[in-house]
Design a protein around this motif. Structure first.
Motif, PDB file in Angstrom:
ATOM      1  N   UNK A   1       1.149  16.627   0.600  1.00 39.52           N
ATOM      2  CA  UNK A   1       0.585  15.392   1.127  1.00 39.52           C
ATOM      3  C   UNK A   1       1.694  14.343   1.121  1.00 39.52           C
ATOM      4  N   UNK A   2       1.539  13.325   1.952  1.00 39.54           N
ATOM      5  CA  UNK A   2       2.497  12.232   2.010  1.00 39.54           C
ATOM      6  C   UNK A   2       1.748  10.922   1.859  1.00 39.54           C
ATOM      7  N   UNK A   3       2.094  10.158   0.812  1.00 36.96           N
ATOM      8  CA  UNK A   3       1.495   8.845   0.593  1.00 36.96           C
ATOM      9  C   UNK A   3       2.400   7.796   1.220  1.00 36.96           C
ATOM     10  N   UNK A   4       1.923   7.162   2.294  1.00 39.62           N
ATOM     11  CA  UNK A   4       2.707   6.156   2.986  1.00 39.62           C
ATOM     12  C   UNK A   4       2.080   4.782   2.874  1.00 39.62           C
ATOM     13  N   UNK A   5       2.754   3.801   3.447  1.00 39.77           N
ATOM     14  CA  UNK A   5       2.348   2.406   3.404  1.00 39.77           C
ATOM     15  C   UNK A   5       2.219   1.957   1.945  1.00 39.77           C
ATOM     16  N   UNK A   6       1.482   0.888   1.686  1.00 38.77           N
ATOM     17  CA  UNK A   6       1.333   0.408   0.310  1.00 38.77           C
ATOM     18  C   UNK A   6       0.191  -0.587   0.224  1.00 38.77           C
ATOM     19  N   UNK A   7      -0.653  -0.476  -0.815  1.00 38.61           N
ATOM     20  CA  UNK A   7      -1.701  -1.477  -1.019  1.00 38.61           C
ATOM     21  C   UNK A   7      -1.147  -2.803  -1.538  1.00 38.61           C
ATOM     22  N   UNK A   8       0.159  -2.848  -1.829  1.00 34.45           N
ATOM     23  CA  UNK A   8       0.758  -4.092  -2.320  1.00 34.45           C
ATOM     24  C   UNK A   8       1.136  -5.044  -1.192  1.00 34.45           C
ATOM     25  N   UNK A   9       1.234  -4.550   0.024  1.00 37.37           N
ATOM     26  CA  UNK A   9       1.609  -5.424   1.132  1.00 37.37           C
ATOM     27  C   UNK A   9       0.477  -6.414   1.416  1.00 37.37           C
ATOM     28  N   UNK A  10       0.857  -7.604   1.846  1.00 39.33           N
ATOM     29  CA  UNK A  10      -0.123  -8.643   2.166  1.00 39.33           C
ATOM     30  C   UNK A  10      -0.628  -8.418   3.588  1.00 39.33           C
ATOM     31  N   UNK A  11      -1.676  -7.660   3.721  1.00 38.94           N
ATOM     32  CA  UNK A  11      -2.176  -7.278   5.037  1.00 38.94           C
ATOM     33  C   UNK A  11      -3.352  -8.141   5.488  1.00 38.94           C
ATOM     34  N   UNK A  12      -4.184  -8.547   4.549  1.00 34.74           N
ATOM     35  CA  UNK A  12      -5.344  -9.350   4.924  1.00 34.74           C
ATOM     36  C   UNK A  12      -5.075 -10.851   4.826  1.00 34.74           C
ATOM     37  N   UNK A  13      -3.845 -11.233   4.526  1.00 33.28           N
ATOM     38  CA  UNK A  13      -3.488 -12.648   4.510  1.00 33.28           C
ATOM     39  C   UNK A  13      -3.093 -13.172   5.869  1.00 33.28           C
ATOM     40  N   UNK A  14      -3.105 -12.310   6.877  1.00 30.57           N
ATOM     41  CA  UNK A  14      -2.721 -12.724   8.229  1.00 30.57           C
ATOM     42  C   UNK A  14      -3.931 -13.294   8.962  1.00 30.57           C
ATOM     43  N   UNK A  15      -3.822 -14.570   9.346  1.00 29.84           N
ATOM     44  CA  UNK A  15      -4.914 -15.217  10.061  1.00 29.84           C
ATOM     45  C   UNK A  15      -4.354 -15.928  11.288  1.00 29.84           C
ATOM     46  N   UNK A  16      -5.073 -15.837  12.377  1.00 31.00           N
ATOM     47  CA  UNK A  16      -4.644 -16.427  13.648  1.00 31.00           C
ATOM     48  C   UNK A  16      -5.756 -17.296  14.230  1.00 31.00           C
ATOM     49  N   UNK A  17      -6.308 -18.155  13.376  1.00 32.33           N
ATOM     50  CA  UNK A  17      -7.369 -19.041  13.821  1.00 32.33           C
ATOM     51  C   UNK A  17      -8.721 -18.377  13.929  1.00 32.33           C
ATOM     52  N   UNK A  18      -8.823 -17.115  13.494  1.00 30.54           N
ATOM     53  CA  UNK A  18     -10.084 -16.378  13.593  1.00 30.54           C
ATOM     54  C   UNK A  18     -10.644 -16.017  12.218  1.00 30.54           C
ATOM     55  N   UNK A  19     -10.034 -16.546  11.168  1.00 31.91           N
ATOM     56  CA  UNK A  19     -10.462 -16.167   9.833  1.00 31.91           C
ATOM     57  C   UNK A  19      -9.832 -14.858   9.402  1.00 31.91           C
ATOM     58  N   UNK A  20     -10.364 -14.275   8.353  1.00 31.76           N
ATOM     59  CA  UNK A  20      -9.821 -13.054   7.763  1.00 31.76           C
ATOM     60  C   UNK A  20     -10.261 -11.830   8.560  1.00 31.76           C
ATOM     61  N   UNK A  21      -9.336 -10.896   8.744  1.00 31.23           N
ATOM     62  CA  UNK A  21      -9.668  -9.656   9.447  1.00 31.23           C
ATOM     63  C   UNK A  21     -10.719  -8.869   8.671  1.00 31.23           C
ATOM     64  N   UNK A  22     -11.502  -8.069   9.400  1.00 26.54           N
ATOM     65  CA  UNK A  22     -12.520  -7.240   8.744  1.00 26.54           C
ATOM     66  C   UNK A  22     -12.010  -5.838   8.448  1.00 26.54           C
ATOM     67  N   UNK A  23     -10.922  -5.425   9.099  1.00 26.85           N
ATOM     68  CA  UNK A  23     -10.418  -4.070   8.870  1.00 26.85           C
ATOM     69  C   UNK A  23      -8.995  -3.949   9.394  1.00 26.85           C
ATOM     70  N   UNK A  24      -8.306  -2.972   8.840  1.00 28.77           N
ATOM     71  CA  UNK A  24      -6.964  -2.603   9.284  1.00 28.77           C
ATOM     72  C   UNK A  24      -7.036  -1.186   9.836  1.00 28.77           C
ATOM     73  N   UNK A  25      -6.394  -0.953  10.965  1.00 27.15           N
ATOM     74  CA  UNK A  25      -6.349   0.379  11.549  1.00 27.15           C
ATOM     75  C   UNK A  25      -4.938   0.667  12.052  1.00 27.15           C
ATOM     76  N   UNK A  26      -4.651   1.946  12.257  1.00 23.97           N
ATOM     77  CA  UNK A  26      -3.312   2.362  12.673  1.00 23.97           C
ATOM     78  C   UNK A  26      -3.384   3.214  13.934  1.00 23.97           C
TER      79      UNK A  26
END
Length: 464
Positions: free
Chosen positions: A390-415
């Protein structure tokens, strides 16, 4: 390379290229690439995106939706242009420098001779619930990203950064595709975070060029004995070192692990090991490695591995800046037999992983670079990642839900399609924060069904 056509449900409305408002003097010089960057030439772009619901007012019958979207897209382009001022290599293209005598071949970033980063506006006749409700990530998500199936070497002709903004009936998906030669996951999210910071500052009246709280460090790190540029042992034909990868049939599902569950796994792994320094993510990785291996039903003597993407910035001596923009990652591999992995407990597997991380030192990193310079090679997905691991990629430490563009907080991240293979696991922070983690797991249908029937694994999963 022309990407395959998107599903019919996605309609492209417009696209353009965005450039920084100005370029610094150093952009006229080639940005030469060290081994960690060049090794990425034959793998995919990084493709991650955020799903935002539209404000309720946008759904009112009398609301002027086209005017809102036009204004929103204009703000995104303006802030993107400002972000590219700080991250100007992303507005460039790859280029190859060749000389016959003495033989020399290298790939670098041409930061000046380019139309810029690509910006796409698309629509899809779906709702936020259509994306989130199915048990498995729907195939349409792949079409929410540009540069589908492109490899990084294609950055000679394709933009190094592409933004696709897709309107849903009640939401917006912002998907970024970034050339992996230019940066790793930490670099990707540093850019995403910076773009969001600039957007928010400009909403408050800031000028076009906003000073960042965490500006990127663009100077590349090279081993002292080989300051670059580095010559690759290739010919005029890139096919001699490149390979296209087609994923097998996979099911992709996002599993959620609460903060309490993660804390419990960590406590149990440390108790079983008799040591106090097994991390939360090592404990969770050990659980996933054991449960996926059990679901695969390999014979007891089969060697199985677990790779973890390790950030090298703090491990070098002297360390690199946390804002180092480039690749500084190594896939650490731990291996054992199926019999040993499943015969031991969670702590036994977690200790194997912890040892690999603890031994990942400055000396090993410098040795890897020296060996690469002697015998350069690029990663191939079908060779670097075997079907027994198995390969563990990305990281839960990255600030992914702190990105806001006038729409509030995202509800999900997808790839997107990138780097999806049997046994690929990507770690994201849970939306509620607090130490919760989401794992995006890719497995063949039969293996996924067995994982979902695994009592040890599902006991740890929080089912919404």
């Amino acid at each position: 390379m022309a990407p395959p056509p998107p599903p019919r449900s996605v309609r492209f409305v417009s696209d353009c290229f965005v450039k920084p408002p100005q370029l610094p003097p150093q952009s006229d010089h080639p940005l030469h690439l060290p081994p960690w960057d060049l090794a990425m030439l034959s793998v995919h772009y990084i493709q991650k995106g955020l799903l935002f619901p539209l404000p309720p007012s946008c759904l009112d019958p009398g609301f002027d939706r086209p005017a809102f979207i036009h204004s929103f897209l204009g703000k995104l382009k303006r802030s993107l242009s400002s972000a590219l001022f700080h991250f100007y290599p992303l507005a460039g293209r790859l280029a190859t420098l060749k000389r016959p005598d003495p033989p020399f071949y290298t790939v670098f970033v041409d930061c000046a001779n380019s139309p810029g980063a690509r910006f796409i506006h698309a629509t899809v006749d779906m709702t936020v619930a259509n994306i989130l409700s199915p048990t498995y990530v729907p195939a349409v998500v792949l079409s929410l990203f540009d540069h589908d199936r492109a490899i990084n070497h294609d950055g000679h002709a394709l933009s190094l950064l592409s933004v696709q903004v897709t309107e849903l009936a009640d939401g917006v998906f912002i998907g970024l595709s970034m050339n992996h030669v230019v940066g790793d996951g930490l670099s990707f999210w540093l850019f995403f975070n910076s773009w969001s910071e600039i957007f928010q500052a400009q909403e408050k009246g800031a000028i076009d060029v906003v000073q960042l709280s965490h500006p990127p460090v663009l100077t590349r790190w090279f081993p002292e004995s080989h300051p670059g540029p580095l010559s690759l042992p290739y010919t005029d034909d890139p096919s001699s070192f490149l390979a296209r990868y087609e994923a097998p049939e996979l099911r992709e599902r996002v599993f959620h692990f609460s903060a309490d569950t993660i804390a419990g796994l960590k406590a149990e792994a440390n108790r079983q090991c008799g040591i106090p320094n097994i991390s939360s993510f090592q404990s969770l990785t050990a659980l996933v490695w054991r449960c996926i291996t059990r679901a695969r039903r390999f014979p007891p003597s089969q060697v199985t591995g677990c790779r973890m993407a390790a950030n090298n910035r703090a491990r070098l001596d002297p360390p690199l800046s946390p804002e180092y923009f480039g690749n500084s990652i190594t896939p650490l591999r731990t291996a054992t037999t199926v019999d040993e992995l499943l015969g031991g407990d969670l702590g036994w597997a977690a200790r194997l992983l912890h040892t690999a991380v603890a031994e990942h030192s400055d000396a090993k990193l410098r040795e890897w670079n020296q060996e690469w310079i002697k015998r350069p090679q690029v990663y191939h997905l079908d060779k670097t990642f075997d079907p027994y691991s198995i390969m563990m990629g990305s990281s839960p430490r990255f600030n992914k839900y702190g990105n806001e563009f006038g729409l509030g907080k995202a509800v999900a991240l997808r790839s997107g399609y990138a780097h999806k293979f049997d046994g690929k696991v990507s770690g994201y922070p849970g939306r509620e924060g607090g130490g919760s983690i989401d794992l995006e797991i890719c497995l063949p249908p039969a293996t996924m069904a067995l994982l979902e029937a695994d009592t040890e694994f599902m006991a740890a999963v929080t089912v919404s």
